[in-house]
Design a protein around this motif. Sequence first.
Motif, PDB file in Angstrom:
ATOM      1  N   TYR A  93       0.838  -1.201   0.000  1.00  0.00           N
ATOM      2  CA  TYR A  93       0.000   0.000   0.000  1.00  0.00           C
ATOM      3  C   TYR A  93       0.873   1.252   0.000  1.00  0.00           C
ATOM      4  CZ  TYR A  93      -3.214  -3.585   1.632  1.00  0.00           C
ATOM      5  OH  TYR A  93      -3.949  -4.749   1.738  1.00  0.00           O
ATOM      6  N   VAL A  94       0.538   2.194  -0.851  1.00  0.00           N
ATOM      7  CA  VAL A  94       1.241   3.472  -0.907  1.00  0.00           C
ATOM      8  C   VAL A  94       0.234   4.578  -0.602  1.00  0.00           C
ATOM      9  CG1 VAL A  94       2.621   5.052  -2.285  1.00  0.00           C
ATOM     10  CG2 VAL A  94       2.833   2.581  -2.647  1.00  0.00           C
ATOM     11  N   VAL A  95       0.458   5.271   0.510  1.00  0.00           N
ATOM     12  CA  VAL A  95      -0.390   6.416   0.873  1.00  0.00           C
ATOM     13  C   VAL A  95       0.157   7.634   0.137  1.00  0.00           C
ATOM     14  CG1 VAL A  95      -1.293   7.810   2.764  1.00  0.00           C
ATOM     15  CG2 VAL A  95      -0.776   5.377   3.138  1.00  0.00           C
ATOM     16  N   VAL A  96      -0.710   8.367  -0.549  1.00  0.00           N
ATOM     17  CA  VAL A  96      -0.275   9.490  -1.379  1.00  0.00           C
ATOM     18  C   VAL A  96      -0.924  10.781  -0.892  1.00  0.00           C
ATOM     19  CG1 VAL A  96      -0.094  10.426  -3.719  1.00  0.00           C
ATOM     20  CG2 VAL A  96      -0.097   7.937  -3.355  1.00  0.00           C
ATOM     21  N   GLU A  97      -0.085  11.762  -0.647  1.00  0.00           N
ATOM     22  CA  GLU A  97      -0.565  13.110  -0.347  1.00  0.00           C
ATOM     23  C   GLU A  97      -0.284  13.974  -1.570  1.00  0.00           C
ATOM     24  OE1 GLU A  97      -2.287  16.336   1.421  1.00  0.00           O
ATOM     25  OE2 GLU A  97      -2.353  14.224   2.069  1.00  0.00           O
ATOM     26  N   LEU A  98      -1.334  14.564  -2.142  1.00  0.00           N
ATOM     27  CA  LEU A  98      -1.221  15.354  -3.362  1.00  0.00           C
ATOM     28  C   LEU A  98      -1.269  16.841  -3.029  1.00  0.00           C
ATOM     29  CD1 LEU A  98      -3.742  13.277  -5.498  1.00  0.00           C
ATOM     30  CD2 LEU A  98      -1.254  13.318  -5.798  1.00  0.00           C
ATOM     31  N   LYS A  99      -0.333  17.605  -3.587  1.00  0.00           N
ATOM     32  CA  LYS A  99      -0.311  19.053  -3.394  1.00  0.00           C
ATOM     33  C   LYS A  99      -0.153  19.740  -4.745  1.00  0.00           C
ATOM     34  CE  LYS A  99      -0.140  18.899   1.197  1.00  0.00           C
ATOM     35  NZ  LYS A  99      -1.342  19.211   2.004  1.00  0.00           N
ATOM     36  N   GLN A 100      -0.863  20.871  -4.876  1.00  0.00           N
ATOM     37  CA  GLN A 100      -0.719  21.666  -6.099  1.00  0.00           C
ATOM     38  C   GLN A 100       0.338  22.753  -5.954  1.00  0.00           C
ATOM     39  OE1 GLN A 100      -4.628  22.781  -7.990  1.00  0.00           O
ATOM     40  NE2 GLN A 100      -5.443  22.029  -6.043  1.00  0.00           N
ATOM     41  N   TRP A 101       1.022  22.804  -4.831  1.00  0.00           N
ATOM     42  CA  TRP A 101       1.987  23.865  -4.575  1.00  0.00           C
ATOM     43  C   TRP A 101       3.074  23.900  -5.641  1.00  0.00           C
ATOM     44  CZ3 TRP A 101       3.316  22.069   1.084  1.00  0.00           C
ATOM     45  CH2 TRP A 101       2.142  22.094   1.861  1.00  0.00           C
ATOM     46  N   SER A 102       3.495  25.100  -5.974  1.00  0.00           N
ATOM     47  CA  SER A 102       4.640  25.237  -6.881  1.00  0.00           C
ATOM     48  C   SER A 102       5.929  25.409  -6.088  1.00  0.00           C
ATOM     49  CB  SER A 102       4.438  26.430  -7.821  1.00  0.00           C
ATOM     50  OG  SER A 102       4.237  27.621  -7.071  1.00  0.00           O
ATOM     51  N   GLN A 103       5.815  25.936  -4.844  1.00  0.00           N
ATOM     52  CA  GLN A 103       6.992  26.065  -3.992  1.00  0.00           C
ATOM     53  C   GLN A 103       6.565  26.146  -2.532  1.00  0.00           C
ATOM     54  OE1 GLN A 103       8.941  29.641  -5.327  1.00  0.00           O
ATOM     55  NE2 GLN A 103       7.619  30.975  -4.117  1.00  0.00           N
ATOM     56  N   ALA A 104       7.486  25.798  -1.647  1.00  0.00           N
ATOM     57  CA  ALA A 104       7.245  25.849  -0.203  1.00  0.00           C
ATOM     58  C   ALA A 104       8.590  25.914   0.501  1.00  0.00           C
ATOM     59  CB  ALA A 104       6.458  24.620   0.252  1.00  0.00           C
ATOM     60  N   LEU A 105       8.632  26.651   1.606  1.00  0.00           N
ATOM     61  CA  LEU A 105       9.870  26.805   2.365  1.00  0.00           C
ATOM     62  C   LEU A 105       9.719  26.167   3.729  1.00  0.00           C
ATOM     63  CD1 LEU A 105      10.619  30.568   1.596  1.00  0.00           C
ATOM     64  CD2 LEU A 105      11.787  28.583   0.625  1.00  0.00           C
ATOM     65  N   PRO A 106      10.742  25.457   4.204  1.00  0.00           N
ATOM     66  CA  PRO A 106      10.647  24.872   5.533  1.00  0.00           C
ATOM     67  C   PRO A 106      10.662  25.954   6.606  1.00  0.00           C
ATOM     68  CG  PRO A 106      12.860  24.589   4.667  1.00  0.00           C
ATOM     69  CD  PRO A 106      12.034  25.156   3.556  1.00  0.00           C
ATOM     70  N   ASN A 107       9.970  25.698   7.719  1.00  0.00           N
ATOM     71  CA  ASN A 107      10.000  26.601   8.855  1.00  0.00           C
ATOM     72  C   ASN A 107      11.395  26.572   9.479  1.00  0.00           C
ATOM     73  OD1 ASN A 107       9.663  27.025  11.960  1.00  0.00           O
ATOM     74  ND2 ASN A 107       7.842  27.941  11.064  1.00  0.00           N
ATOM     75  N   GLU A 108      11.920  27.736   9.802  1.00  0.00           N
ATOM     76  CA  GLU A 108      13.293  27.804  10.322  1.00  0.00           C
ATOM     77  C   GLU A 108      13.459  27.029  11.627  1.00  0.00           C
ATOM     78  OE1 GLU A 108      14.522  31.811  10.738  1.00  0.00           O
ATOM     79  OE2 GLU A 108      14.423  32.280   8.597  1.00  0.00           O
ATOM     80  N   ASP A 109      12.441  27.095  12.490  1.00  0.00           N
ATOM     81  CA  ASP A 109      12.564  26.471  13.806  1.00  0.00           C
ATOM     82  C   ASP A 109      12.129  25.022  13.831  1.00  0.00           C
ATOM     83  OD1 ASP A 109      13.427  28.909  14.934  1.00  0.00           O
ATOM     84  OD2 ASP A 109      11.352  29.583  15.087  1.00  0.00           O
ATOM     85  N   ASP A 110      11.286  24.630  12.897  1.00  0.00           N
ATOM     86  CA  ASP A 110      10.724  23.283  12.908  1.00  0.00           C
ATOM     87  C   ASP A 110      10.513  22.808  11.477  1.00  0.00           C
ATOM     88  OD1 ASP A 110       9.345  20.958  13.241  1.00  0.00           O
ATOM     89  OD2 ASP A 110       7.772  21.772  14.502  1.00  0.00           O
ATOM     90  N   PRO A 111      11.416  21.978  10.972  1.00  0.00           N
ATOM     91  CA  PRO A 111      11.311  21.558   9.567  1.00  0.00           C
ATOM     92  C   PRO A 111      10.122  20.646   9.277  1.00  0.00           C
ATOM     93  CG  PRO A 111      13.098  20.389  10.672  1.00  0.00           C
ATOM     94  CD  PRO A 111      12.616  21.435  11.627  1.00  0.00           C
ATOM     95  N   THR A 112       9.400  20.191  10.328  1.00  0.00           N
ATOM     96  CA  THR A 112       8.180  19.435  10.049  1.00  0.00           C
ATOM     97  C   THR A 112       7.036  20.374   9.650  1.00  0.00           C
ATOM     98  OG1 THR A 112       7.380  19.467  12.336  1.00  0.00           O
ATOM     99  CG2 THR A 112       8.855  17.667  11.716  1.00  0.00           C
ATOM    100  N   LEU A 113       7.278  21.687   9.743  1.00  0.00           N
ATOM    101  CA  LEU A 113       6.320  22.688   9.274  1.00  0.00           C
ATOM    102  C   LEU A 113       6.909  23.402   8.060  1.00  0.00           C
ATOM    103  CD1 LEU A 113       5.313  24.311  12.692  1.00  0.00           C
ATOM    104  CD2 LEU A 113       4.184  22.427  11.497  1.00  0.00           C
ATOM    105  N   CYS A 114       6.048  24.029   7.281  1.00  0.00           N
ATOM    106  CA  CYS A 114       6.552  24.780   6.125  1.00  0.00           C
ATOM    107  C   CYS A 114       5.631  25.955   5.837  1.00  0.00           C
ATOM    108  CB  CYS A 114       6.684  23.876   4.903  1.00  0.00           C
ATOM    109  SG  CYS A 114       5.142  23.139   4.311  1.00  0.00           S
TER     110      CYS A 114
END
Length: 628
Positions: A93-114
Amino acid sequence: MLFRESAASIAARALDSSLYLHLTEQFVHMHGYRPGAAELRSWERSIPALMAALNDAGLGDVEVMLEYALPLNSKRADAILAGVHPTTGEPSYVVVELKQWSQALPNEDDPTLCHVDAYAHPVLNPIEQVRRYCEYLINFNGAVAEHGHRVSGVAFLHNATEFGVTGLREIERDGHGLLFTGERRGAFLDHLRTKLSDKHPGARAADELCEGVKVPSKQLMTVAAEEVRERTQFVLLDEQQVAYRMVLNAVRKAKNADRKEVVVVTGGPGTGKSVIALQLLGELYRRGVPALHATGSQSFTKTMRKIAGARKREVQDLFKYFNSFMTAEKNSLGALICDEAHRIRETSANRYTRAALRTGRAQIDELIDVAYVPVFFLDEHQVVRPGEMGTVADIKEAAARRNIPCHVVPLDSQFRCGGSDAYLRWVVRLLGLEPGGPVVWESDDRMQLLVADSPQEMEAFLEARRAQGYGARMSAGYCWRWSPEPKPGNPLPPDVVIGDWARPWNLRGDRSVSGAPPAALWATDPAGFGQVGCVYTAQGFEYDWSGVIIGPDLLWRGDRWVTDRTASKDPVFKKSTSDDDVDRLIRNTYKVLLTRGMVGTVVFSTDSETREKLRQLAGGLTREPASV
């Protein structure tokens, strides 16, 4: 899920737009309202991109489950691909998360956020998002509970360039979370071929996942039992054990008879309600009963997650909020443990709730509907906000409307305030929450009660107790405005000003600022002493010594208390809140604050007449607290 077919079939439906008609019809059937424009746009742009990738990889026979609802949760995975592993021959099984974003930057303090331009606030890194979906699926679906290796996850950002999202990959650590962009489409196809065979259809594997019993995995049950139930300090006594057994019996009967039952456990501060709740959570998981713990307090829930799930993140997911069940399936839980149930609101909707979900449905109905045995732990004297509906009468009425039996278990013994029943009775009589009027405090050697002449005296006394190894906090009625939090490094604004004494309120946010702990940890982090707590951060917690500042919203005049709503700065009090409700809520607020201390309470009033009355009621003592 909203729709399930092979990748080849879904690709064909996408071409003639019948796919979106099917998805919309099923969405309306499941949720009772039409999907929003953003959801439709996502389907129309992202699903064809994923289907094209699967078919180009030669995986047209892979079964695709679109908008797959995670067990016991309102969250949905965009897609789960089901097939056969090309090497092992096992279901894959492959769980897929689809995003239409063209770009995103990681949060400086917490890379699990963007950060994404379209959103004002940080959002979860899609790698972390899909990783958590994988872990949740493994924990709660019996088909993969013992076969976690069968589940993998990918985030497919089909519009993104490598340059636009390269920083997000910092948290790629395992097969549960990999990121692919449209620019690396070839690598995405190669990866799919390593997980899914092009020789076998995926329908049978999809059947197996759909038929997986929605219960926690044995691993999660073990962890919950170890982390929560088996903590040696949680020893239940007398009526605590009665309440505990009644809930377990209700769960057993509900399972055997396939019918619901409501249990209400009432008790004042420190009667062990939360201890029972945590014991139940662990025991239910040990028995294989799907259960969740819920509260209406952000501080309380975050602290429970920190304490009970300190070593295992899976355990943290067992702690939810009362408004987490707006779209949950009926009877999807064996039990729902509602702690601090006096915080139940009229509805779960708030200003951030989508218009389509603003149904007006009562929150108490949502909580009763989601479990075979909803359990409510409450103290009616701790209702401190307009719109809180957590009373025995409210719960009984809601159960009666459904013809569900409701059992009430009172807890009398208590373990807060040094185990002093006399002190608790003194507090409720003092504030007029029980008939008879205030009485003079007669010490029972369990709890100390002192009255300070100034906030400086109170703080100095508490500092001396801290130097002796005790914990201490200062709290106050909501009679001072709350300034915006400063930028990191700047001092906290001194909002609580009394003469030439001034201290900041506790923080409101989720981050530490200038050495002060985040709001949820004010009561438990030693660094919380430097700030004045409010009822919302103090409620549900306890500390050795409690300093309480009674503000000008509660005054003793002549022979009675007078509440002054104009002195309250609490934004929850609206013009529509009646004077009687404001009076009751202000008194309840001070009841909460005055019952946080385990060893003793030092009280100070900003009003001289009120201070004098408190001195009389504290035994006629005018001694200096700092000299004790």
